[in-house]
Design a protein around this motif. Structure first.
Motif, mmCIF file in Angstrom:
data_model
loop_
_atom_site.group_PDB
_atom_site.id
_atom_site.type_symbol
_atom_site.label_atom_id
_atom_site.label_comp_id
_atom_site.label_asym_id
_atom_site.label_seq_id
_atom_site.Cartn_x
_atom_site.Cartn_y
_atom_site.Cartn_z
ATOM 1 N N PRO A 1 -4.664 9.957 -7.895
ATOM 2 C CA PRO A 1 -3.984 8.941 -8.157
ATOM 3 C C PRO A 1 -3.103 9.607 -9.070
ATOM 4 O O PRO A 1 -1.916 8.329 -9.675
ATOM 5 C CB PRO A 1 -5.140 8.682 -9.341
ATOM 6 N N PRO A 2 -3.072 10.417 -10.402
ATOM 7 C CA PRO A 2 -2.717 10.756 -11.663
ATOM 8 C C PRO A 2 -0.585 10.160 -11.287
ATOM 9 O O PRO A 2 -0.242 10.940 -10.388
ATOM 10 C CB PRO A 2 -2.635 11.712 -12.280
ATOM 11 N N ASP A 3 -0.450 9.596 -12.285
ATOM 12 C CA ASP A 3 1.101 9.507 -12.110
ATOM 13 C C ASP A 3 2.447 10.507 -11.383
ATOM 14 O O ASP A 3 3.119 10.304 -10.930
ATOM 15 C CB ASP A 3 1.827 8.995 -12.804
ATOM 16 N N GLY B 1 2.794 2.764 -2.827
ATOM 17 C CA GLY B 1 2.675 3.136 -4.054
ATOM 18 C C GLY B 1 2.544 4.087 -4.188
ATOM 19 O O GLY B 1 1.733 4.547 -5.683
ATOM 20 N N GLY B 2 2.779 5.572 -3.580
ATOM 21 C CA GLY B 2 2.776 6.632 -3.769
ATOM 22 C C GLY B 2 1.664 7.196 -3.139
ATOM 23 O O GLY B 2 0.803 7.734 -3.127
ATOM 24 N N ALA B 3 0.455 6.029 -2.428
ATOM 25 C CA ALA B 3 -0.550 7.138 -1.820
ATOM 26 C C ALA B 3 0.012 7.880 -0.616
ATOM 27 O O ALA B 3 -0.814 8.651 -0.757
ATOM 28 C CB ALA B 3 -1.554 5.486 -1.173
ATOM 29 N N VAL B 4 1.015 7.997 0.457
ATOM 30 C CA VAL B 4 1.565 8.581 1.119
ATOM 31 C C VAL B 4 3.173 8.908 0.752
ATOM 32 O O VAL B 4 3.842 8.221 0.206
ATOM 33 C CB VAL B 4 2.146 7.470 2.633
ATOM 34 N N ALA B 5 2.908 10.513 1.342
ATOM 35 C CA ALA B 5 4.179 10.932 1.218
ATOM 36 C C ALA B 5 5.049 11.820 2.613
ATOM 37 O O ALA B 5 4.354 11.761 3.728
ATOM 38 C CB ALA B 5 3.866 12.153 0.507
ATOM 39 N N PHE B 6 5.989 11.966 2.490
ATOM 40 C CA PHE B 6 6.237 12.631 3.601
ATOM 41 C C PHE B 6 8.158 13.447 3.146
ATOM 42 O O PHE B 6 8.004 13.387 2.519
ATOM 43 C CB PHE B 6 7.892 11.204 4.499
#
Length: 211
Positions: free
Chosen positions: A32-34, A59-64
């Motif tokens: 979770p940290p930014d 919201g940044g929980a998933v990335a590609f």
């Protein structure tokens, strides 16, 4: 925040055999940290074949992560699965091939970027009277053929016309050896100087424009 590889701990997320190999990786279980996303992207940039930027969702929980080919993506997936971050006790990153194959989208994007780059280098034609930009072509005007009747340059609109800024002028009917020719004239938007003509009005399809 820094990242470290898990101690021989393989990711439990979506075994790669379940998903068709893809040059795009689907990454989840991100802490979770930014600054975790910045650390993750920096780590991806160190992998051979990575094509930035990293994309995110939810919201940044998933990335590609996009790679130049499937082999590069596979190498990165095997190397980074289970990657852990300092001050976080989670099981590490979960990585698989993205189930939505972006190969076609990436090809279209590359084609569009190439077109835009070429467009920026295209010859820009200005009005001889006021200097207003009127026409952008994908080929120098002097390299295009001329009509035998009035020596106008013949512009294949589908192949060479990139941008046209002109307003409608009068419709003229010119008597030619084989009949009457219709010319829908195009004028400079600023000073109304006669620039070019088409056999049909602006907005209607035609093969050629004459400049």
């Amino acid at each position: 925040m820094s990242a470290r590889l898990g101690e021989g701990k393989a990711s439990s997320f979506k075994h790669s055999a379940w998903v068709k190999p893809s040059p795009t990786l689907y990454i989840t279980n991100i802490p979770p940290p930014d600054n975790a996303l910045a650390t993750l992207e920096a780590t991806l940039q160190q992998q051979d074949g990575f094509e930035p930027p990293m994309r995110t969702a939810k919201g940044g929980a998933v990335a590609f992560g996009d790679f130049k080919d499937v082999q590069s993506a596979t190498n990165a997936m095997h190397k980074l699965s289970g990657l852990q971050f300092d001050d976080w006790s989670g099981e590490g990153l979960r990585i698989s091939y993205d189930k939505d194959d972006n190969t076609e989208k990436r090809a279209k994007k590359a084609e569009q970027e190439a077109f835009e780059k070429a467009s920026r280098l295209c010859p820009r034609l200005l009005c001889n009277i006021c200097g207003t930009f009127c026409v952008k072509l994908s080929k120098p005007l002097e390299k295009l053929p001329r009509r035998g009747t009035d020596s106008s340059h013949v512009i294949d609109e589908a192949r060479y016309l990139v941008e046209l800024r002109a307003k409608k002028g009068e419709v003229s009917h010119i008597k030619r050896e084989k009949g009457v020719e219709t010319q829908c004239r195009l004028l400079c938007e600023q000073c109304s100087t006669f620039l070019a003509y088409r056999p049909v009005p602006i907005g209607e399809p035609t093969k050629y424009m004459y400049l």
